[in-house]
Design a protein around this motif. Structure first.
Motif, PDB file in Angstrom:
ATOM      1  N   GLY A 236      44.963  -2.133  51.238  1.00  0.00           N
ATOM      2  CA  GLY A 236      45.932  -3.057  50.654  1.00  0.00           C
ATOM      3  C   GLY A 236      47.251  -2.958  51.386  1.00  0.00           C
ATOM      4  N   ILE A 237      47.836  -4.106  51.754  1.00  0.00           N
ATOM      5  CA  ILE A 237      49.111  -4.104  52.468  1.00  0.00           C
ATOM      6  C   ILE A 237      50.114  -4.996  51.750  1.00  0.00           C
ATOM      7  CG2 ILE A 237      47.939  -3.729  54.675  1.00  0.00           C
ATOM      8  CD1 ILE A 237      48.807  -6.677  55.319  1.00  0.00           C
ATOM      9  N   PRO A 238      51.413  -4.694  51.871  1.00  0.00           N
ATOM     10  CA  PRO A 238      52.450  -5.522  51.246  1.00  0.00           C
ATOM     11  C   PRO A 238      52.752  -6.751  52.095  1.00  0.00           C
ATOM     12  CG  PRO A 238      53.470  -3.661  52.324  1.00  0.00           C
ATOM     13  CD  PRO A 238      51.984  -3.491  52.508  1.00  0.00           C
ATOM     14  N   GLY A 239      51.950  -7.775  51.955  1.00  0.00           N
ATOM     15  CA  GLY A 239      52.151  -8.995  52.734  1.00  0.00           C
ATOM     16  C   GLY A 239      50.944  -9.896  52.658  1.00  0.00           C
ATOM     17  N   GLN A 240      51.067 -11.073  53.235  1.00  0.00           N
ATOM     18  CA  GLN A 240      49.971 -12.033  53.227  1.00  0.00           C
ATOM     19  C   GLN A 240      48.842 -11.567  54.140  1.00  0.00           C
ATOM     20  OE1 GLN A 240      51.474 -15.925  54.269  1.00  0.00           O
ATOM     21  NE2 GLN A 240      53.364 -15.618  53.119  1.00  0.00           N
ATOM     22  N   VAL A 241      47.624 -11.921  53.759  1.00  0.00           N
ATOM     23  CA  VAL A 241      46.448 -11.572  54.540  1.00  0.00           C
ATOM     24  C   VAL A 241      45.607 -12.827  54.741  1.00  0.00           C
ATOM     25  CG1 VAL A 241      44.319 -10.218  54.618  1.00  0.00           C
ATOM     26  CG2 VAL A 241      46.408  -9.205  53.680  1.00  0.00           C
ATOM     27  N   ASP A 242      45.235 -13.086  55.978  1.00  0.00           N
ATOM     28  CA  ASP A 242      44.391 -14.234  56.280  1.00  0.00           C
ATOM     29  C   ASP A 242      43.004 -14.015  55.686  1.00  0.00           C
ATOM     30  OD1 ASP A 242      42.324 -15.758  57.955  1.00  0.00           O
ATOM     31  OD2 ASP A 242      44.192 -16.615  58.701  1.00  0.00           O
ATOM     32  N   ALA A 243      42.567 -14.937  54.832  1.00  0.00           N
ATOM     33  CA  ALA A 243      41.302 -14.770  54.116  1.00  0.00           C
ATOM     34  C   ALA A 243      40.105 -14.786  55.051  1.00  0.00           C
ATOM     35  CB  ALA A 243      41.146 -15.874  53.062  1.00  0.00           C
ATOM     36  N   GLU A 244      40.205 -15.505  56.170  1.00  0.00           N
ATOM     37  CA  GLU A 244      39.065 -15.633  57.074  1.00  0.00           C
ATOM     38  C   GLU A 244      38.948 -14.460  58.032  1.00  0.00           C
ATOM     39  OE1 GLU A 244      37.337 -18.803  60.412  1.00  0.00           O
ATOM     40  OE2 GLU A 244      38.939 -19.383  59.023  1.00  0.00           O
TER      41      GLU A 244
END
Length: 411
Positions: free
Chosen positions: A164-172
Motif C-alpha cells: 500500500g502506498i500513499p498515492g494514486q495507483v494505476d489499476a492496469e
C-alpha cells in the motif's frame, strides 16, 4: 490431455470442449469460494459452506476433499454439546503465508500473515522521502527475509504480496501515479524486486483503499456501503460498495483530495499533486494545518506539533482542526448524496482529535446533504487506526492467493 489437481484425483477435462472447460472452471471457482469463506472466518463447517454458496453437500464434500488433501484446509473435532462432535474447518497453518507492506511518508511497516489474515510477525523499515524507491524496496526485501527466517518459513511459502502506498495507483499496471509524498516512485514496478526471490503475485494499491478494506473486514457488524477518509500527512479516501473496494475505471475512485473548494481563501493555494489550485487535499493535510498555526504565531513544524497543540486545548489549534473538518464535510456532503453510504469512518493521524474533527465534519454534512441520505448515516473515527493498512493489505493478498488464478498455479 486432461489435467489433474495434484493429489486430488479430480480431473479437469481437455480445454477443447467448451462445456467441459466451463465445468472445470466452475470447479475452480468453487474451490476458491470455499477456501475464501473458511479463511475469512465466515464459514467453519460443511453446513455453513452449503448454505452460503448454494452448492449441494455432495459437491461441497468433493471440493473440500481437494482442498484438504492439498494441505490448504485442515479439520478438527469441535466441542461436543451432547451428541457427535462437529467437524470444524480451518486454514492449515502450513499452507503458506502472505506479505503486507504499508508504506508511509518516512517509514513502512512490513508484516507476514497466515492465510487466515492473522499477523505472525512484523517490523519497520525507516527511510527518508529523498531516498528513492530502490533502497526502500531493498530494505523491504531484506526485512521480509528476516521475518520469514524467524518464522521458519521460506520464500517458496509466499502466496502473495500486497503493498500500500500513499498515492494514486494505476489499476492496469499496478504502478504509482505521481505520488507526491514519495518522490521518484512514479512508474515503479515492485514486482521486479520480488521476482528475484519468489514467484508470488505482487499487488500494489492506494493506502486509503487498503485501510477501508481493513476497517470493513475488522468490523463486527456488516456494512455494505462505507466511506473511509484518511486525514494525515495527506488526504485519502477509500470506498466500500457492496462489500468490495470500489476503484473505478482507472483505479482512482475516491480521490476527494482533488475536489476543488469554493472560496477566495483557497483559489491561489496550489495543489502539489495535480497542479490545480484550491484542492481539498492542499487545504486539509498535516503540513498545511501546521503552516496555518505558524502563521498564527504558534510553534508547529509538523503535523504532530499541530495534533499536540490541539490535544493540549490550544484554542487556535482546535479552531484549525474544526475548520479542517468543515472543509472535509463540504466534499463529503456531495459524496453522501451521490454514493449514499451508511457509514463514514475517519482514520489517519488526525483521527485522535475525534471530538473537534468530527464536529466540523458532521455539522456540514448534516446541514448540506439530502435529509434522506443522512437519515441512517453514522460518522465516526476508527478504533484500529495503526493496524488498518496492514490488515487491508493482508486481506487483499489472501484474496489474490485464494482466487481461481492463485489456486490454479498452487493446486
Amino acid at each position: 490431455m486432461p489435467s489433474t489437481f495434484a493429489g486430488s484425483g479430480e480431473t479437469i477435462p481437455p480445454l477443447s470442449s467448451r462445456d467441459e472447460d466451463h465445468a472445470a472452471r466452475a470447479g475452480l471457482r468453487d474451490l476458491s469460494e470455499l477456501a475464501t469463506l473458511v479463511a475469512t472466518g465466515r464459514a467453519s463447517s460443511k453446513t455453513d459452506l452449503a448454505r452460503l454458496t448454494g452448492l449441494s453437500r455432495t459437491t461441497v464434500s468433493k471440493r473440500l476433499d481437494v482442498l484438504i488433501r492439498r494441505g490448504l484446509l485442515s479439520t478438527r473435532l469441535g466441542d461436543s454439546t451432547g451428541g457427535r462432535p462437529a467437524v470444524e474447518l480451518g486454514i492449515d497453518p502450513a499452507a503458506g503465508v502472505v506479505a503486507a507492506v504499508d508504506v508511509g511518508a518516512a517509514h513502512c511497516r512490513v508484516g507476514v500473515l497466515d492465510l487466515g489474515v492473522r499477523l505472525l510477525a512484523d517490523a519497520y523499515v525507516d527511510f527518508t522521502p529523498d531516498d528513492g524507491p530502490e533502497p526502500v524496496m531493498a530494505g523491504i526485501l531484506a526485512c521480509l527475509e528476516d521475518l520469514l527466517t524467524g518464522l521458519g518459513r521460506r520464500w517458496s511459502d509466499m502466496r502473495a504480496i500486497c503493498i500500500g502506498i500513499p498515492g494514486q495507483v494505476d489499476a492496469e499496471t499496478a504502478q504509482p501515479i505521481r505520488p507526491v509524498m514519495l518522490p521518484g516512485w512514479e512508474g515503479v514496478k515492485p514486482q521486479e524486486t520480488f521476482s528475484r526471490v519468489c514467484d508470488a503475485p505482487v499487488l500494489v494499491d492506494n493506502d486509503a483503499n487498503l485501510m477501508a478494506l481493513g476497517e470493513y473486514r475488522a468490523r463486527a457488524e456488516p456494512v455494505d456501503q462505507m466511506v473511509f477518509v484518511k486525514v494525515g500527512s495527506g488526504l485519502g479516501c477509500g470506498i466500500i460498495s457492496n462489500g468490495t473496494v470500489h476503484r473505478g475505471a482507472d483505479g482512482i475512485s475516491g480521490e476527494l483530495a482533488h475536489v476543488r473548494l469554493r472560496g477566495t481563501d483557497y483559489e491561489d493555494l496550489l495543489c502539489g499533486g495535480c497542479g490545480n489550485s484550491g484542492c481539498l487535499g492542499a487545504v486539509v493535510n498535516g503540513p498545511a494545518i501546521a503552516a496555518r498555526l505558524r502563521a498564527d504565531g504558534l510553534r508547529a513544524e509538523t503535523k504532530w506539533d499541530a495534533i499536540r497543540l490541539a490535544q493540549q486545548g490550544e484554542p487556535r489549534a482546535l479552531r484549525a482542526v474544526r475548520e479542517a473538518g468543515e472543509r472535509i464535510g463540504e466534499v463529503l456532503a456531495a459524496m453522501v448524496c451521490f454514493h449514499n453510504p451508511e457509514l463514514i469512518v475517519i482514520g489517519g493521524a488526525f483521527a485522535i482529535l475525534q471530538d473537534d474533527l468530527l464536529a466540523g465534519i458532521r455539522s456540514v454534512v448534516y446541514e448540506r446533504a439530502l435529509a434522506q441520505a443522512t437519515r441512517r448515516i453514522r460518522i465516526e473515527t476508527t478504533t484500529r487506526n495503526a493496524d488498518l493498512g496492514m490488515l487491508g493489505a493482508g486481506c487483499l493478498a489472501v484474496e489474490r492467493a485464494l482466487s481461481p488464478a492463485g489456486l490454479v498455479t498452487w493446486l
